[in-house]
Write an enzyme that holds these catalytic residues in place. Structure first.
Site, mmCIF file in Angstrom:
data_model
loop_
_atom_site.group_PDB
_atom_site.id
_atom_site.type_symbol
_atom_site.label_atom_id
_atom_site.label_comp_id
_atom_site.label_asym_id
_atom_site.label_seq_id
_atom_site.Cartn_x
_atom_site.Cartn_y
_atom_site.Cartn_z
ATOM 1 N N ASN A 224 24.458 49.572 39.028
ATOM 2 C CA ASN A 224 24.802 48.505 38.096
ATOM 3 C C ASN A 224 23.879 47.327 38.425
ATOM 4 O O ASN A 224 24.072 46.649 39.426
ATOM 5 C CB ASN A 224 26.280 48.141 38.316
ATOM 6 C CG ASN A 224 26.738 47.010 37.428
ATOM 7 O OD1 ASN A 224 25.960 46.474 36.630
ATOM 8 N ND2 ASN A 224 27.990 46.630 37.562
ATOM 9 N N ARG B 102 34.558 31.302 31.865
ATOM 10 C CA ARG B 102 34.287 31.255 30.418
ATOM 11 C C ARG B 102 35.492 30.711 29.659
ATOM 12 O O ARG B 102 36.641 31.020 29.997
ATOM 13 C CB ARG B 102 33.945 32.648 29.874
ATOM 14 C CG ARG B 102 32.691 33.244 30.454
ATOM 15 C CD ARG B 102 32.276 34.479 29.654
ATOM 16 N NE ARG B 102 31.230 35.209 30.351
ATOM 17 C CZ ARG B 102 31.366 36.442 30.861
ATOM 18 N NH1 ARG B 102 32.504 37.102 30.722
ATOM 19 N NH2 ARG B 102 30.361 37.005 31.478
ATOM 20 N N GLU C 102 35.418 52.057 37.337
ATOM 21 C CA GLU C 102 34.268 52.261 36.456
ATOM 22 C C GLU C 102 33.215 53.167 37.089
ATOM 23 O O GLU C 102 32.594 53.967 36.393
ATOM 24 C CB GLU C 102 33.655 50.902 36.095
ATOM 25 C CG GLU C 102 34.555 50.122 35.152
ATOM 26 C CD GLU C 102 34.256 48.643 35.121
ATOM 27 O OE1 GLU C 102 33.581 48.199 34.184
ATOM 28 O OE2 GLU C 102 34.703 47.911 36.021
#
Ligand code: ADP
Length: 399
Positions: free
Chosen positions: A10, A239, A384
């Site tokens: 990743n 965020r 994941e």
């Protein structure tokens, strides 16, 4: 005979996260994290059997240097020859990829074409792919896209209410992210609940530093909260999530900030951090809220309230709700957030079980609602890397 290994990578623009999994058991044999890539003090940290050690990447402080150091580490441990395939997390596959795919030059060109949709991430993912092609020549490489699972969203869910020409010309629409996690967790949740996923209406909340939520019906995604970029939707660590788009002109006029500065503010200085004026980390926020810190108390409440509103909205997309699934660092550990969310959703029939909620932490899955006629809430740890490794094995003919 020793079983084959799958390397999962990743890559970010200045980092590289890697995991080497046993293809038989799915166990992580070795993991690594390279940081500060493209700076003179780049380094990589390896972790195996609970032990860590650090290697400076002085000679080649970039992605290829990091993959080279990983190869050396594998050789030292006599593992290099067992690596049979490599899976790459790729952030955006746009509308081109609705499944994982074996990488060839056409796929590389396809990932390049999606760069406008993920300008920071796709180029880094490509650097990782090229580095592996150089350092591990001849191995099959597989791309696993963050967006792929969301390609089943209907047009009315992914279309923004702006002139449609912008979609036709620039691909401006909602794509969603965290798709690999949703795919894994949807299957795990159905298995854990002993239900057929094709008859389950699920809302899954993936709550990590980035947070999103998705509606799953018949095992397929019907809607999700992140959009063209990961900024849309829930309140996150740094965020803002959903916001009035006029905030851009308001801030530009009142502060003189540029579009880039405002985008940076909404992505990196907002969310839990912006509200609490303390931290983006949910653990810290919880600790300080418990001591009465006003900003931390408010940050937790807004996070939970906005999430609960989204759960109710996603129930529309899923045609109802049989199960609400919590995952990601916050979803898997924060009984505080989960209790607040279930409190807001009591009107939908959720009946929180406080004791079960306390127990479902630190990697433990568990149903956190009392038995009854209402929908269930359940905690399911995501994985994941395992999902990427499984796709990689399947597409490389190793499954
Ligand atoms: P990423 O999105 O980077 O993969 P994670 O899924 O690891 O992030 O989630 C990180 C978040 O999980 C952080 O906000 C962290 O504070 C939160 N978290 C981890 N453990 C706990 C805990 N025990 N209680 C509350 N929050 C936690």
């Amino acid at each position: 005979m020793s079983s084959q290994l799958i390397l999962v990578l990743n890559c970010g623009s200045s980092s590289l996260k890697g995991a080497v999994l046993d293809n038989g058991s799915g166990e992580v044999i070795l993991s690594c994290l390279a940081e500060k890539l493209n700076l003179p003090d780049a380094y990589i940290t390896f972790k195996a059997n609970g032990e860590k050690h650090k290697v400076e990447l002085t000679q080649q402080p970039d992605h290829t240097g990091a993959v080279g150091a990983l190869m050396e580490e594998l050789k030292t441990r006599n593992l290099a020859d067992r690596v049979a395939a490599v899976g790459h997390r790729v952030v955006s596959g746009g509308e081109t990829y609705s499944d994982s795919i074996l990488i060839n030059e056409d796929v590389i060109a396809g990932i390049e074409k999606c760069i406008p949709l993920a300008p920071l991430h796709n180029p880094a993912n490509l650097l990782g792919i090229r580095a592996v092609q150089t350092i591990f020549p001849g191995l099959p490489n597989v791309a696993v896209f963050d967006t792929a699972f969301h390609q089943t969203m209907p047009e009315h869910a992914y279309t923004y209410a702006v002139p449609r020409e912008l979609y036709r010309k620039y691909g401006l629409r909602r794509y969603g992210f965290h798709g690999t996690s949703y795919r894994f967790v949807a299957d795990e949740a159905a298995r854990f609940l002993g239900k057929d996923k094709n008859s389950l209406r699920m809302v899954i909340a993936h709550l990590g530093n980035g947070a999103s939520i998705a509606a799953i019906q018949n095992g397929e995604c019907r809607d999700t909260s992140m959009g063209l970029t990961p900024l849309e939707g829930l309140v996150m660590g740094t965020r803002s999530g959903d916001i009035d788009p006029s905030v851009f002109s308001f801030l530009a006029q009142n502060t003189g900030m540029t579009i880039t500065e405002i985008t940076d503010l909404l992505n990196k200085k907002s969310g839990l951090l912006g509200i609490s004026e303390l931290s983006s980390d949910c653990r810290t926020i919880e600790e300080e809220a418990a001591k009465g810190h006003e900003g931390a108390v408010l940050a937790l409440e807004i996070f939970a309230y906005r999430l609960a509103k989204y759960v109710a909205g996603m129930a529309v997309a899923a045609g109802g709700i049989d199960a609400l699934v919590f995952t990601g660092g916050i979803g898997e550990n924060s009984d505080v957030i989960r209790a607040k969310v279930l409190g807001y959703l009591a009107f939908l029939g959720f009946n929180a079980d406080a004791e079960a909620n306390q127990k479902a932490r630190f990697g433990n899955a568990g149903v956190i609602t009392a038995t009854g006629n209402g929908p269930v809430a359940v905690v399911i740890p995501t994985n994941e890397e395992l999902m990427i490794a499984q796709d990689t094995a399947a597409l490389s003919g190793l499954a």
